[in-house]
Design an enzyme around this catalytic site. Sequence first.
Site, mmCIF file in Angstrom:
data_model
loop_
_atom_site.group_PDB
_atom_site.id
_atom_site.type_symbol
_atom_site.label_atom_id
_atom_site.label_comp_id
_atom_site.label_asym_id
_atom_site.label_seq_id
_atom_site.Cartn_x
_atom_site.Cartn_y
_atom_site.Cartn_z
ATOM 1 N N GLU A 1 0.836 -1.281 0.023
ATOM 2 C CA GLU A 1 0.090 -0.001 -0.190
ATOM 3 C C GLU A 1 0.954 1.316 0.066
ATOM 4 O OE1 GLU A 1 -3.120 0.824 -0.235
ATOM 5 O OE2 GLU A 1 -4.276 -0.560 0.391
ATOM 6 N N ASP B 1 -10.149 1.219 -4.271
ATOM 7 C CA ASP B 1 -9.081 1.321 -3.110
ATOM 8 C C ASP B 1 -8.356 2.484 -3.097
ATOM 9 O OD1 ASP B 1 -6.928 0.422 -1.343
ATOM 10 O OD2 ASP B 1 -7.385 -1.793 -1.807
ATOM 11 N N ASN C 1 -10.935 4.932 2.143
ATOM 12 C CA ASN C 1 -9.890 4.732 1.036
ATOM 13 C C ASN C 1 -9.946 5.719 0.211
ATOM 14 O OD1 ASN C 1 -7.781 2.656 0.648
ATOM 15 N ND2 ASN C 1 -9.286 1.071 1.028
#
Length: 311
Positions: A22, A221, A169
């Site tokens: 991430e 996301d 997100n």
Amino acid sequence: MTANPRVERVDGAGQAPALVGESPVWRAGEQALYWVDIPARKIVRLRLDSAERSEWLLPEKVACIAFDRRGTVLAGCETGLFAVALAEVAASDAPGGEPLKATARKLAAPTFPFIDMRFNDGRCDRQGRFWSGTMVQDMAAANPAGALYRFDERGVLSGPVVDGLITQNGLAWSPDGATMYLSDSHPLRRQIWAFDYDVESGEPRNRRVFADLNDHAGRPDGAAVDADGCYWICANDAGLLLRFTPQGKLDRRIAVPATKPAMCAFGGRELDTLFVTSIRPATGASEHDGHLFAVRPGVVGLLEPEYAGDL
């Protein structure tokens, strides 16, 4: 609408896949990409020119990062926001090839309404305020206890600014900073919102649906905005990058080899490369899941803002 530029796996990022890759951040001064592996508690760096890879171990899960002007990391972790100092030594020089230990100092923390929560997606706005949201780690619980917080240049944590989130997100800002984007990637939500953003006060207003991914593929996301003001979102579970125009119209789809692309960031010398981190599923993972990818989509990005305060 469908585009097929070549998507390449970045082998210099390491042969071992991330569990949850991430928060990629490009550092132009270093010509290096940083990202995190959340459950592994790692911050990773790859210098593009030399393919030198380094990694640092934090005391708890780290989900998102930004930098201040001196190179100190501002990290959203399990128990709060931390200032993290990264030793300038390659991980390969550490004893036994193990990750280096980072020095972390807690800066601020919200009052979590439930146990087993953590920060998730986060980044700085165009003025250098750091924003990040929280979530209950057990996604199966579908608990809307998550919220979005602002950490300003004075070191003051404010919020919840937006509450009722399950899996926060998709934070991003338009090139002029006047529009803020936010998503909820939980399977029960799959929404992307836009807000009018007051660049002086740091207050988002006039929340509205920007894109409903129930009408498209995947879950929204992590995201990035290009120099044209278009919003790129990783469509988790669909193996896609989707680009929406500022008006919320889907105009690009790029397939990536990983099923669960997690977040994207522009980088490279000309900011013309879109780097994509990914998540490795617990079961049924392919050889590509959990790796880092790069694609040149034919547009350029923007430099990632630095935190405006002193860490």
